[in-house]
Structure formats: structure tokens, C-alpha cells
Enzyme design. Structure first.
Site: not given
Length: 253
Positions: A15, A17-18, A69-70, A96, A161, A163, A165, A194
Site C-alpha cells: 500500500g 503508492s500514496r 491484493n495482499v 502498510n 478497523y 479489531a 489493528k 496523520i
């Protein structure tokens, strides 16, 4: 240029590219590491390829873009093995890649929960599983998993989210124990808010409310997270493993 680009110093940043992933990839390239820029959607292809070309030109390192696609074990394995072969070793893996599907649990669809877990948690598992034997063979590796302040303290409307992380933290601590004797470290970075496309999409009123919860009273910059990742990927961090390092301006104090 920084650290020499020796055997095993190649890096995969999922992830990237940005946003934060891009900043981390740039920092690793600045330190002399070859970097694989991973992206998922077709709409990110041009951006990812341009970024990879920019790194190769400006930093003088081998850099290329790779769609994968991981959350798919086969694609994740292919991503890791291809990078290892191209770079003659894989020294660094930064997990990431992540998505959000925010909603209150009473309104959250099962597929929204599953998708977030699949990408954020299972995606990291897939990449770690593929990278571990390669790193064990070379007796060297740095794995950095990107968690979140939400995985530490929770967040309204983010049960899926948070859960995912929080799960990354448990995965990382367990994996750190499994790989420590092979000179492989596994650590977690837990960013707060961020300055990325995600935070910019929030209304000014919401942004101001969030800043009030942060001790430093500001959002962090991607380069600040990248600097921490660069350190954890370096020889200076060889005795640090299984740790969760928050970079949140004091939000989770």
C-alpha cells in the site's frame, strides 16, 4: 545516500503508492534500499509506476511497482517471492496496506467487517508467512507492521478497523518471539492522526475536535512516521523487537 544496498536489503512496502506507505518507501530508498511499490487498484497504477521511476532516478536504487491484493494469499506470496528474487534477498517488509469501512456496529454489514479484517490483518499475515522462510534462510530481516492508535484505545464507529489493528499487535508480538533467534525483528508502529487524504476528507470542525484530543495539538506528517520506520529497519534497531511504538502526538497517553 545512506545505508549501502547490500544483499538482503531489498524492501517491500504494501500500500505504498500514496500516504504513509509512500513516505516510508521514499525513506527506505533514501537509505539505499531497493523498494517494491505495492498497490491494489488499477486507478493507482500510473501513480505507483511514476513514483517507482522517480525513486530509481532520484535515489539510484532498484525500484518498481507491483499490483497485488495482499488479502489474497497467492497474490501476497507472489509479491514477496518476486521481490526477493529481483533484489537477491528481502531484508525489509512493511505491512502498510489498509482500508476502512467505518460504521456503528448496529449498522455495520458483515462484509464490511470481513473486508477490513481480510486486508488489514490477514493481508499482513499472508505477507509475513511468505517472507518469514526467506528471511530465516538469510538469517536477517526487519518486519514492520502498521497498526493504529485505534488498535490501542479503540475508536467510535471503528469496531472492524480497531479489531484489525489490535490483531496486528498480537500477531507481531507472537511472530517476534518465533523469529528472534534468526536475527529477524518484528515491530509495530501505531500512528495517530496523520496528514493524509483520509484526514483531509474530514470537515474542519471534526479536525479541530480531534486536535483538541492530541497533546501536541496537531496532526502528524507522513515523513515523521517514515523516519521511525527507517530507524526500525536499520541496524541501529537490531535489539528492538516485539514492540509497539505510538507516534500520535500524545493522543494515547
Amino acid at each position: 545516500m545512506g545505508e549501502a544496498n547490500t544483499t538482503g536489503s531489498g524492501a517491500v512496502v504494501t500500500g505504498s503508492s500514496r500516504g504513509i506507505g509512500r513516505a516510508i518507501a521514499e525513506e527506505l530508498a533514501r537509505r539505499g534500499h531497493a523498494v517494491c511499490i505495492n498497490y491494489t487498484s488499477e486507478k493507482s497504477q500510473d501513480e505507483a509506476e511514476a513514483f517507482a521511476e522517480e525513486l530509481a532516478r532520484s535515489r539510484g536504487v532498484d525500484s518498481y511497482a507491483r499490483k497485488a491484493n495482499v488479502a489474497d494469499a497467492g497474490e501476497a506470496t507472489s509479491l514477496i517471492e518476486e521481490a526477493c528474487e529481483r533484489f537477491c534477498g528481502l531484508g525489509i517488509l512493511v505491512n502498510n496496506a489498509g482500508i476502512t469501512r467505518d460504521n456503528l456496529i448496529i449498522r455495520m454489514k458483515e462484509e464490511d467487517f470481513d473486508q477490513v479484517i481480510d486486508v488489514n490483518l490477514k493481508g499482513a499475515f499472508n505477507c509475513c508467512k511468505a517472507a518469514a522462510p526467506l528471511m530465516m534462510k538469510q538469517h536477517y530481516g526487519r518486519i514492520i507492521n502498521m497498526s493504529s492508535v485505534s488498535g490501542i484505545k479503540g475508536n467510535f464507529g471503528q469496531t472492524n478497523y480497531a479489531a484489525s489493528k489490535a490483531g496486528l499487535i498480537g500477531l507481531s508480538k507472537s511472530l517476534a518471539r518465533e523469529l528472534a533467534t534468526r536475527n529477524i525483528t518484528v515491530n509495530v508502529i501505531a500512528p495517530g492522526f496523520i496528514e493524509t487524504d483520509m484526514t483531509e476528507s474530514l470537515s474542519e470542525k471534526i479536525q479541530e475536535k480531534i486536535r483538541e484530543e492530541i497533546a501536541c495539538k496537531r496532526f502528524g506528517a507522513p515523513k515523521e512516521v517514515a523516519a521511525l520506520a527507517g530507524f526500525l529497519a536499520s541496524e541501529d534497531a537490531a535489539y528492538i523487537t516485539g514492540q509497539v511504538i505510538s507516534i500520535d502526538g500524545g493522543m494515547a497517553i
